[in-house]
Enzyme design. Structure first.
Site, mmCIF file in Angstrom:
data_model
loop_
_atom_site.group_PDB
_atom_site.id
_atom_site.type_symbol
_atom_site.label_atom_id
_atom_site.label_comp_id
_atom_site.label_asym_id
_atom_site.label_seq_id
_atom_site.Cartn_x
_atom_site.Cartn_y
_atom_site.Cartn_z
ATOM 1 N N LYS A 34 -2.085 -3.478 -14.305
ATOM 2 C CA LYS A 34 -0.451 -3.292 -14.233
ATOM 3 C C LYS A 34 -0.160 -3.333 -12.645
ATOM 4 C CE LYS A 34 3.525 -2.421 -15.978
ATOM 5 N NZ LYS A 34 3.837 -3.501 -15.487
ATOM 6 N N GLN A 91 -2.223 -0.297 -5.909
ATOM 7 C CA GLN A 91 -1.824 -0.036 -7.143
ATOM 8 C C GLN A 91 -2.771 0.647 -8.108
ATOM 9 O OE1 GLN A 91 1.330 -2.057 -7.599
ATOM 10 N NE2 GLN A 91 1.616 -0.592 -9.207
ATOM 11 N N LYS A 131 -2.213 4.130 -7.126
ATOM 12 C CA LYS A 131 -0.891 4.701 -7.386
ATOM 13 C C LYS A 131 -0.598 4.993 -9.177
ATOM 14 C CE LYS A 131 2.421 1.944 -5.798
ATOM 15 N NZ LYS A 131 3.500 1.234 -5.564
ATOM 16 N N LYS A 163 -2.336 -7.072 -9.230
ATOM 17 C CA LYS A 163 -1.094 -7.378 -8.404
ATOM 18 C C LYS A 163 -1.398 -8.879 -8.464
ATOM 19 C CE LYS A 163 2.568 -6.090 -5.753
ATOM 20 N NZ LYS A 163 3.187 -4.910 -6.265
ATOM 21 N N GLY A 172 7.803 -7.038 -11.656
ATOM 22 C CA GLY A 172 8.550 -7.661 -10.482
ATOM 23 C C GLY A 172 8.004 -6.898 -9.134
ATOM 24 N N ASP A 173 8.228 -7.600 -8.226
ATOM 25 C CA ASP A 173 8.019 -6.917 -6.806
ATOM 26 C C ASP A 173 9.177 -7.603 -5.803
ATOM 27 O OD1 ASP A 173 6.285 -5.107 -5.094
ATOM 28 O OD2 ASP A 173 5.955 -6.831 -4.121
ATOM 29 N N THR A 204 12.422 2.813 -8.936
ATOM 30 C CA THR A 204 11.625 2.978 -7.593
ATOM 31 C C THR A 204 12.327 3.850 -6.565
ATOM 32 O OG1 THR A 204 10.435 0.943 -8.118
ATOM 33 C CG2 THR A 204 10.024 1.806 -5.931
ATOM 34 N N SER A 255 7.887 1.312 -15.689
ATOM 35 C CA SER A 255 7.163 0.001 -16.357
ATOM 36 C C SER A 255 6.357 0.445 -17.411
ATOM 37 C CB SER A 255 6.475 -0.736 -15.296
ATOM 38 O OG SER A 255 7.361 -1.567 -14.486
HETATM 39 P P1 NDP Z 1 13.357 -7.019 -2.449
HETATM 40 O O1 NDP Z 1 12.874 -8.267 -2.296
HETATM 41 O O2 NDP Z 1 14.362 -6.617 -3.529
HETATM 42 O O3 NDP Z 1 13.913 -6.444 -0.832
HETATM 43 C C1 NDP Z 1 12.976 -6.240 0.186
HETATM 44 C C2 NDP Z 1 14.118 -6.087 1.101
HETATM 45 O O4 NDP Z 1 13.360 -5.889 2.342
HETATM 46 C C3 NDP Z 1 15.255 -7.198 1.329
HETATM 47 O O5 NDP Z 1 16.336 -6.598 1.925
HETATM 48 C C4 NDP Z 1 14.453 -7.942 2.545
HETATM 49 O O6 NDP Z 1 15.478 -8.847 3.507
HETATM 50 C C5 NDP Z 1 13.607 -6.922 3.480
HETATM 51 N N1 NDP Z 1 12.649 -7.399 4.269
HETATM 52 C C6 NDP Z 1 11.519 -8.185 3.716
HETATM 53 N N2 NDP Z 1 10.742 -8.436 4.775
HETATM 54 C C7 NDP Z 1 11.091 -7.809 5.838
HETATM 55 C C8 NDP Z 1 10.736 -7.829 7.144
HETATM 56 N N3 NDP Z 1 9.717 -8.396 7.605
HETATM 57 N N4 NDP Z 1 11.609 -7.111 8.181
HETATM 58 C C9 NDP Z 1 12.936 -6.370 7.504
HETATM 59 N N5 NDP Z 1 13.190 -6.537 6.236
HETATM 60 C C10 NDP Z 1 12.508 -7.127 5.511
HETATM 61 O O7 NDP Z 1 11.890 -5.981 -2.654
HETATM 62 P P2 NDP Z 1 11.782 -4.446 -3.196
HETATM 63 O O8 NDP Z 1 13.106 -3.650 -2.756
HETATM 64 O O9 NDP Z 1 11.570 -4.635 -4.759
HETATM 65 O O10 NDP Z 1 10.500 -4.141 -2.526
HETATM 66 C C11 NDP Z 1 10.413 -3.664 -1.238
HETATM 67 C C12 NDP Z 1 9.109 -2.920 -1.140
HETATM 68 O O11 NDP Z 1 9.054 -2.029 -1.740
HETATM 69 C C13 NDP Z 1 7.972 -3.848 -1.183
HETATM 70 O O12 NDP Z 1 6.960 -3.337 -0.166
HETATM 71 C C14 NDP Z 1 7.430 -3.535 -2.523
HETATM 72 O O13 NDP Z 1 6.007 -3.860 -2.640
HETATM 73 C C15 NDP Z 1 7.680 -2.158 -2.710
HETATM 74 N N6 NDP Z 1 7.880 -1.776 -4.049
HETATM 75 C C16 NDP Z 1 8.912 -2.141 -5.004
HETATM 76 C C17 NDP Z 1 8.738 -1.728 -6.349
HETATM 77 C C18 NDP Z 1 9.934 -2.103 -7.156
HETATM 78 O O14 NDP Z 1 10.017 -1.648 -8.293
HETATM 79 N N7 NDP Z 1 10.577 -2.989 -6.719
HETATM 80 C C19 NDP Z 1 7.879 -0.813 -6.779
HETATM 81 C C20 NDP Z 1 6.987 -0.239 -5.723
HETATM 82 C C21 NDP Z 1 6.865 -0.656 -4.529
HETATM 83 P P3 NDP Z 1 15.729 -10.135 3.055
HETATM 84 O O15 NDP Z 1 16.890 -9.919 1.965
HETATM 85 O O16 NDP Z 1 16.258 -10.829 4.306
HETATM 86 O O17 NDP Z 1 14.590 -10.771 2.464
#
Ligand code: NDP
Length: 444
Positions: free
Chosen positions: A90, A111, A114, A126, A165-166, A209, A376
């Site tokens: 997962k 993961q 976690k 993943k 998703g991620d 999350t 999930s």
């Molecule tokens: P999203 O794609 O929805 O959002 C990511 C955000 O981070 C966007 O605002 C993006 O900006 C910004 N970003 C990406 N790269 C950079 C960078 N190099 N510097 C600054 N800002 C950056 O992703 P999520 O919110 O889903 O995920 C964010 C993190 O959380 C990841 O590490 C993911 O693996 C982790 N995560 C997510 C889960 C989930 O349920 N969604 C669960 C557990 C962990 P821009 O819009 O410009 O791309």
């Protein structure tokens, strides 16, 4: 040479050009030294660490697709099925140009621990692609998702591997992926999570999350004599995790003064307006400059800078390695009391150490962002019983799981003489459950 050192050397040698994977393995194994040394002979005999750091299966594939002008593109697709000792694989799918095998392996490895920490029966995996959904039309994203699923479908299933998703994979992408799976397999089953609410999705998954991050942070603060209410928080990111972290933080009485995206960041001393942020990012898919244009109290800055703002709590919710040593130094100088990771591995190893050396409460992502995968797993349960729970039921379960995770890692850290070291606590608690299952299941 100790077993841990032997494995670190082996992982470095066998995975050249995969710095994120090596970083994740190093962080985990370093903190597990006391646990491993207690059982070194047994673990060595069964090659536990070799198996734990080698994916059970890595699938690499070509993803050809046609854009709106008729041009053919080819991206790389990945699914790493890391460990299934305690349940079906997962873990999310990430679509981002930075994706490569090393990044997917680092995420898959994290993961495993976690998912174990959630207390639910899910193994770790993943996947993703270096495809960039940004700037693509819906039609192009659909074409890509359908091509991606044309290969992925043979490797997944509700009892085998259940992707979610991620970054870059939200409700739109999961919808396209699910629709195509159903078409080519002719089976309506819980093979992906994060689905739309009209076709098997769980209420509260979108929020999970971010909300879970705040439930755990609140419990960590409470157990250390602080409250969340009244605190000033700096958040990075403006995606799924950041948005719902900000929403829950504000519901719990804190003020969030920053958010960011990959081009710049917002300082809003009045507190981030979540409705406006959702409109800019989720509806218009625009830059944060649009937020600043619509909100007089907000200032937009180009580049990095979120961590220079004075705050009590920092929640990095954007991406890996986004909080460096100098950021940690600035936060500590500004009096930060707690850092909880919303993203996966957003804090570099030296920055983590700096926080720990300066008595900042620090919770690693594998614990604090586990609410997404936990929900999930609740979606999988609902799909299996073909029922759908209310938002309140799911949210209450999520809160219970996050509070429980905190106590598990707190207890594990104390048991091994490292009270307050939540990095070690999370790794130990997650590791022991997986390893005990591996030992019981023989050499597989
Ligand atoms: P999203 O794609 O929805 O959002 C990511 C955000 O981070 C966007 O605002 C993006 O900006 C910004 N970003 C990406 N790269 C950079 C960078 N190099 N510097 C600054 N800002 C950056 O992703 P999520 O919110 O889903 O995920 C964010 C993190 O959380 C990841 O590490 C993911 O693996 C982790 N995560 C997510 C889960 C989930 O349920 N969604 C669960 C557990 C962990 P821009 O819009 O410009 O791309």
């Amino acid at each position: 040479m100790s077993y841990v050192d032997e494995i670190l050397e082996r992982v470095a040698k066998e995975n050249p050009g995969q710095p994120e994977f090596l970083q994740a393995v190093t962080e985990v194994l370093e903190s597990l030294r006391p646990v491993i040394s207690r059982n070194e002979d047994l673990y060595r005999r069964d090659a536990i660490l070799e198996r734990l750091t080698t994916p059970e299966r890595s699938i690499l594939f070509r993803v050809p697709w046609i854009d709106d002008s008729g041009k053919v593109h080819v991206n790389n697709g990945y699914r790493v099925q890391f460990n299934s000792a305690i349940g079906p694989y997962k873990g999310g799918l990430r679509f981002h140009p930075s994706v490569n095998l090393g990044v997917i392996k680092f995420l898959g490895f994290e993961q495993v621990l976690k998912n174990s920490l959630t207390g639910l029966p899910i193994g770790g995996g993943k996947g993703g692609s270096d495809f960039d959904p940004k700037g693509k039309s819906d039609r192009e994203v659909m074409a890509f998702c359908q091509s991606f699923m044309t290969e992925l479908y043979r490797h997944i299933g509700p009892d085998t591997d259940v992707p979610a998703g991620d970054s870059g994979v939200g409700g739109r992408e999961i919808g396209y992926l699910y629709g195509y799976y159903q078409r080519i397999c002719n089976r309506y089953e819980g093979v992906l999570t994060g689905k739309g609410l009209t076709f098997g999705g769980s209420k509260a998954r979108t929020e999970a999350t971010g909300y879970g991050l705040l439930y755990l942070t609140e419990e960590m603060l409470r157990c250390n004599g602080h409250t969340l209410s009244g605190k000033t928080i700096a958040v990075s990111g403006a995606g799924n995790v950041a948005t719902y972290a900000i929403e829950k933080a504000e519901q719990l009485g804190a003020k969030v003064v920053t958010c960011s995206d990959s081009t710049g960041w917002i300082y809003d001393p009045e507190g981030i307006d979540v409705a406006l942020l959702k409109d800019v990012k989720e509806v218009r898919r625009a830059r944060l400059t649009e937020y600043a244009k619509a909100r007089p109290s907000a200032v937009y800055h180009e580049g990095r800078g979120v961590w220079t703002v004075k705050c009590d709590i920092a929640l990095p919710c954007a991406t890996q390695n986004e909080l460096h040593l100098e950021d940690a130094q600035a936060l500590v100088a500004n009096g930060v009391i707690a850092v909880a990771e919303g993203a996966n591995m957003p804090t570099t190893l030296d920055a983590t150490k700096y926080f720990q050396d300066h008595n900042v409460l620090f919770c690693p992502g594998k614990a604090s962002n586990a609410g997404g995968v936990a929900t999930s797993a609740l979606e999988m349960s609902q799909n299996s019983e073909r029922l759908s729970w209310t938002f309140e039921e799911v949210d209450a379960k999520l809160k219970g799981i996050m509070v429980n995770i905190f106590h598990n890692l707190d207890d594990a850290a104390k048991e091994y003489g490292m009270a307050g070291n939540y990095v070690a606590g999370a790794n130990i608690a997650g590791f022991l459950k997986v390893v005990n299952a591996m030992l019981a299941q023989g050499i597989v």
